[in-house]
Design an enzyme around this catalytic site. Structure first.
Site, PDB file in Angstrom:
ATOM      1  N   LEU A  12       3.480   6.847  -2.280  1.00 50.53           N
ATOM      2  CA  LEU A  12       4.805   7.125  -2.843  1.00 50.53           C
ATOM      3  C   LEU A  12       4.793   7.263  -4.356  1.00 50.53           C
ATOM      4  O   LEU A  12       5.797   7.647  -4.956  1.00 50.53           O
ATOM      5  CB  LEU A  12       5.811   6.077  -2.368  1.00 50.53           C
ATOM      6  N   THR A  25       8.146   0.460   2.634  1.00 57.64           N
ATOM      7  CA  THR A  25       8.378   1.861   2.283  1.00 57.64           C
ATOM      8  C   THR A  25       9.594   2.012   1.397  1.00 57.64           C
ATOM      9  O   THR A  25       9.590   2.778   0.437  1.00 57.64           O
ATOM     10  CB  THR A  25       8.635   2.723   3.542  1.00 57.64           C
ATOM     11  N   PHE A  63       0.803  -1.222   0.000  1.00 57.72           N
ATOM     12  CA  PHE A  63       0.000   0.000   0.000  1.00 57.72           C
ATOM     13  C   PHE A  63       0.836   1.272   0.000  1.00 57.72           C
ATOM     14  O   PHE A  63       0.333   2.346  -0.309  1.00 57.72           O
ATOM     15  CB  PHE A  63      -0.977  -0.007   1.190  1.00 57.72           C
ATOM     16  N   LYS A  64       2.126   1.174   0.310  1.00 58.73           N
ATOM     17  CA  LYS A  64       2.968   2.368   0.316  1.00 58.73           C
ATOM     18  C   LYS A  64       2.988   3.045  -1.063  1.00 58.73           C
ATOM     19  O   LYS A  64       3.220   4.245  -1.162  1.00 58.73           O
ATOM     20  CB  LYS A  64       4.400   2.021   0.724  1.00 58.73           C
ATOM     21  N   ASP A  65       2.730   2.250  -2.116  1.00 58.77           N
ATOM     22  CA  ASP A  65       2.686   2.836  -3.456  1.00 58.77           C
ATOM     23  C   ASP A  65       1.622   3.921  -3.571  1.00 58.77           C
ATOM     24  O   ASP A  65       1.782   4.866  -4.342  1.00 58.77           O
ATOM     25  CB  ASP A  65       2.363   1.761  -4.507  1.00 58.77           C
TER      26      ASP A  65
END
Ligand SMILES: *Cc1c(COP(=O)(O)O)cnc(C)c1O
Length: 495
Positions: free
Chosen positions: A117, A147, A112-114
């Site tokens: 980011l 991350t 989910f960091k995408d």
């Protein structure tokens, strides 16, 4: 809209300035001075939009110094088909009548960091222009696994930016490690730290608050910036998917506009769930935000007792992105719930750094337990949840999502609350193949890449393309550092 520091309200910046700076000099985090409210009819309008349009709508409410056409461009590129394998970007999967999964892992690194980011590099490069900054940005990242890769993908080959990622040597999976050490791009660096995630994060924080280092880097033409979830530019894109999921449920007829729903969030640094809280403050009909933890249950205790105490055993679990004892984004929540009291927030943070613990006021404690529920589970329960959901529903969860699913079940059993609930699904099961295979009763005694094939065979599901293609990658980065050697690594990287 102005952004202020949680430790000193007199520090007041534009969005672009706050994003370029990352962390306030006083150690505080930037928060919007007021939380904008969704207008009457906003949910109806958002229901008729695609994900990119929803993102522009919501982000524009916070970024008045960015134009709509800029934001359109960012979302077209960052959330477009070249990056996400789902046209709806963050699809909602219905498991049963009142349980849904919000899948946030359809981006380039399968976690989910995408979601954040893929936006932050655009926010940042544009902020450099808006603020007249002449220096280059050096992004420092401490990562518990996801991350790091997402930041490397987001920032690779971006002009006027260099990015250095530190990960705990024994705290990430084979696949996460290979994703990072094989990263392409001419402006990237990757180094492991001998220690756990908190060691890596503390090392990075120390560099940010070191004025001598700042001067030295400035002379070399750099300023430090952060891609960790302490940057407002990380938090903001995460607010969008809570609102988007709500719209999807309305559109699917699972709820009526105005109905309250629960979100259950696998939590580490408290960034994801805090974004949900912002969505609620904007007026999204949310009942409870359920904070799910693994054996590192510092947040469960905090929500139950009002005392945050990091003096406890650190566990390395099969949900490594949640192996965190210092949840940085909690500071933002304390600031909001104290009614914007910067002195009070600063005092909690001082106690946290001197004693490793603090107890919040009765007002904050009461507010926390009104807004949040909590639960935790160990690795055995995580595995059992993966196995049960796959056997009963044919749906494959990763280890982090499974912690949240378990928390939702415990919450339901304890409270009898059967409100429609969305489990925030934060990673593809293929990022944690070994643990998922073991949960399914299979052997995981093979290397990380063979595990991907094995999980495909065992479950009849398909691995995401970015993970399958790791087979053809070579390792570029093998450096490691002790926790007091991180500064040297950065200086060498920039020289
Ligand atoms: C980062 C991460 C989390 C925790 O999110 P926070 O914003 O740190 O609370 C949970 N699951 C996965 C897969 C992650 O990568």
């Amino acid at each position: 809209m102005r952004y202020i520091s949680t430790r000193d309200k007199k520090v007041s910046l534009t969005a672009a300035e706050a994003i370029a700076m990352g962390l306030s000099r006083d150690g505080g985090l930037f928060v919007p001075e007021v939380v904008p409210a969704l207008a009457d009819g906003a949910i109806e309008s958002l229901c008729g939009m695609n994900y990119q349009q929803r993102a522009v709508y919501v982000m524009k409410m916070y970024l008045d110094d960015y134009s709509v056409s800029e934001l359109n461009d960012f979302t077209q590129r960052g959330y477009g088909p070249a990056k996400f394998d789902s046209p709806t970007v963050a699809p909602v999967y219905k498991l049963d009548g009142n349980t849904h999964f919000l899948e946030l892992w359809h981006g380039p690194t399968c976690a989910f960091k995408d979601m954040a980011l893929q936006m932050l590099p655009y926010f940042l490069t544009s902020a450099l222009v808006k603020t007249g900054e002449k220096k280059q940005a050096c992004i420092l990242v401490a990562t518990s696994g996801d991350t790091g890769k997402a930041a490397l993908e987001g920032f690779k080959d971006v002009d006027r930016v260099k990015i250095m990622v530190f990960y705990p040597r024994d705290g990430v999976s084979d696949i996460q490690k290979l994703q990072m050490t094989s990263q392409s791009g001419k402006n990237v660096g990757v180094c492991s730290v001998i220690g756990n995630f908190d060691d890596a994060q503390n090392g990075v924080k120390k560099m940010f608050s070191d004025p001598d280092l700042r001067d030295e880097l400035a002379q070399a033409g750099y300023f430090l910036s952060s891609a960790n979830s302490i940057n407002w530019g990380r938090l903001l894109p995460q607010i969008v998917y809570y609102i988007s999921a709500y719209c999807d449920l309305v559109n699917a007829g699972d709820i009526k506009n105005g109905d309250k729903i629960n979100f259950c969030v696998p939590t580490g640094n408290f960034g994801d769930i805090l974004a949900g809280y912002y969505a609620k403050c904007m007026g999204l009909p949310v009942n409870k935000l359920i904070c799910a933890s693994n054996s590192n249950d510092v947040l469960t205790d905090f929500i139950k007792t009002g005392t945050y105490d990091r003096n406890r055993k650190f566990y390395t679990t099969i949900s490594p992105s949640m192996d965190i004892l210092l949840s940085s984004n909690l500071e933002r929540l304390l600031f909001i719930l104290s009614g914007g009291n910067d002195a009070e927030t600063a005092e909690y943070m001082r106690l946290l750094s001197s004693d490793g613990k603090y107890t919040v006021s009765d007002e904050i404690k009461r507010a926390v337990s009104e807004e949040f529920a909590c639960s935790c589970c160990d690795d055995g329960e995580t595995r059992a949840a993966i196995c049960r959901v796959f056997r009963e529903h044919g749906y494959l969860m990763d280890t982090h999502t499974a912690v949240a699913y378990d928390a939702l079940n415990k919450y339901r059993a304890e409270t009898g609350d059967d409100t429609v609930s969305v489990v925030v699904s934060t990673a593809s099961a293929y990022k944690f193949c070994g643990s998922v295979l073991e949960a399914l009763g299979e052997s995981a005694d093979m290397d990380g890449l063979a595990l991907i094939d094995r999980l495909e065979q065992v479950t009849g599901t398909e691995a995401p393309a970015p993970l399958k293609s790791l087979k053809n990658k070579t390792v570029r980065f093998t450096d490691f550092a002790k926790k007091d050697g991180m500064e040297t690594v950065v200086k060498e990287f920039l020289s």
